[in-house]
Design an enzyme around this catalytic site. Sequence first.
Site, mmCIF file in Angstrom:
data_model
loop_
_atom_site.group_PDB
_atom_site.id
_atom_site.type_symbol
_atom_site.label_atom_id
_atom_site.label_comp_id
_atom_site.label_asym_id
_atom_site.label_seq_id
_atom_site.Cartn_x
_atom_site.Cartn_y
_atom_site.Cartn_z
ATOM 1 N N ASP A 1 7.987 44.050 -6.832
ATOM 2 C CA ASP A 1 7.497 42.675 -6.918
ATOM 3 C C ASP A 1 8.652 41.679 -6.773
ATOM 4 O O ASP A 1 9.725 41.882 -7.362
ATOM 5 C CB ASP A 1 6.824 42.481 -8.286
ATOM 6 N N GLU B 1 8.236 43.495 -1.729
ATOM 7 C CA GLU B 1 7.508 42.247 -1.551
ATOM 8 C C GLU B 1 8.563 41.161 -1.465
ATOM 9 O O GLU B 1 9.119 40.739 -2.471
ATOM 10 C CB GLU B 1 6.577 41.993 -2.740
HETATM 11 C C1 NOJ Z 1 3.982 38.625 -6.771
HETATM 12 C C2 NOJ Z 1 2.704 39.238 -7.258
HETATM 13 O O1 NOJ Z 1 2.058 39.853 -6.181
HETATM 14 C C3 NOJ Z 1 1.901 38.116 -7.863
HETATM 15 O O2 NOJ Z 1 0.582 38.510 -8.169
HETATM 16 C C4 NOJ Z 1 2.624 37.620 -9.074
HETATM 17 O O3 NOJ Z 1 1.938 36.484 -9.580
HETATM 18 C C5 NOJ Z 1 4.049 37.187 -8.734
HETATM 19 N N1 NOJ Z 1 4.702 38.126 -7.895
HETATM 20 C C6 NOJ Z 1 4.875 37.085 -9.988
HETATM 21 O O4 NOJ Z 1 5.079 38.371 -10.510
#
Ligand code: NOJ
Length: 538
Positions: free
Chosen positions: A202, A278
């Site tokens: 993440d 991500e």
């Molecule tokens: C990316 C995640 O996919 C999202 O759902 C989240 O709110 C943010 N990162 C913060 O962790």
Amino acid sequence: MLWWHNAAVYQVYPRSFFDGNADSLGDLSGVQKKLPYLSSLGVDALWLSPFYPSPQLDSGYDVANPRDVDPMYGTLSDIRELIGQAHRQGLRIIVDIVPNHFSREHPWFQEALLSPPGSRERARFHFLDSEGDSPPNNWVSMFGGPAWTRTINPDGSPGQWYLHVFDSSQPDLNWTHPDVASDWLTTLKFWLDMGVDGFRVDVAHGLAKDMTYADLPDPVGLTEALRFDLDDGSPQAAQRRELIANSGFFDRDELQEVYASWRSVLDSYPGDRMTVAEAWVPPHRIGRYVSPSSLHQIFGFDFLVVAWNAVAMQRTITQGLDAVAHVGAPPTWALSNHDSPRVASRLGGGALGLNRARALATVAHALPGGIYIYQGEELGLSDAELPDSARQDPVFSRTKGQQKGRDGARVPLPWAGNMPPYAFTDSEKPTWLPQPIGWGTFTVEAEDADPTSTLNLYRTLVRDRKQLSGAVTFIESGDSNVMIFARDKGFHCMVNAGMHPYQLSDKFPICEVLVSSDMQLGGKNESVPPNCAVWFVT
Ligand code: NOJ
């Protein structure tokens, strides 16, 4: 080729996937019960969104203990069993880790609050003093509002401020602190020892911060560059990505050291374990996240925002392929996820949006690399209309309702029947987000029985993409609304984003349609209607 180079990965958002213990919340035993469904879809792996102990203030991306399971989802033995069962069925498991921040309920943050300024406990986060009543700098949270929250001292006086790039319940970790790096190595090993096949990382571009905490030139513009706000090909899109790249808290070079150390841990385990980042970074920075001394894969997010336009699609595909080609990493494609509007809604809603979503999926599955499918995408679901009172996403509250947030794409899945809860749960309690009326034709049960359903289209695409090989070569279609590309052995994919049917025979006198996104065409049928994509061989 390693398994993840061309894997189809299904994203499970556990809270909304399937309720295995009749409390009206999705859970790990629910995932285990539905493994046969996932096998029938033909995917290679599951990515499980966070199931760790969490106050659920950002739907589990606020993690209070990254090495345990929240009781609402089950226990450590449930996840162990799920991994074992998935492996026996030939499915790999990728877990989601959230190394940029913890929940404020994590013991470290609680200890920090009880410790004095300047203490080791506080140094694991970003605690700063500030003059007067203003935050230490002008950084803005990606969810709206300031990126700093002030603490209150034990005697009730105003204290230091802490940084949170997301919600105030998600204090950012200070990755220059040795405890942070070593604790995350422990977490990686914990899950690797349990047998997971990989990690979705993440906010992988967010861990390192500008430790001078300098003000930003356009902090609000930066929040607008959030991925669920990125627009399709507008002139501002490139500018927005540049803002992310120069944000003080995203895509900093120091990150590479962290990922090099992670890579050696992963490489020391047997079985081709992997990571997928991500990371919202401009195309020229993507290669930094995917190399033999960094992470393995990075999400290709451009299909989440691409306009319904053949030229834009071709540009997106070229960009996605080029971004990773120079480092030899396989590309990945995603049409939706838990942070984006559902693709059928984004592309126009109703029957039109659904046709386009199916066509775009037909294009994406024809490409080399990995594909990520967000739960419910295979059913052609649209975003649910929700009353504001039902919304739970902090984006909604922190922007004071200016942005509706991401709840519409997170509604529990419909499995069977004609009315909520569509066999998602046996409980009488309402689901955490209300399911709409009218999903009866979108249930797994209904789509299973309909040979032309989106589910059966996905089954075909996921199965047949395995046969494809070779690089992508674009072919001039003679119509600016029609994109065509070829791969090996006479395989072609075309999409008609225009208003008129496209006669394949004008361009390809001898061809045979293998798959069409409307599941109506086949064989020698050569007229491809608008909002439809086909696979054909010449
Ligand atoms: C990316 C995640 O996919 C999202 O759902 C989240 O709110 C943010 N990162 C913060 O962790």
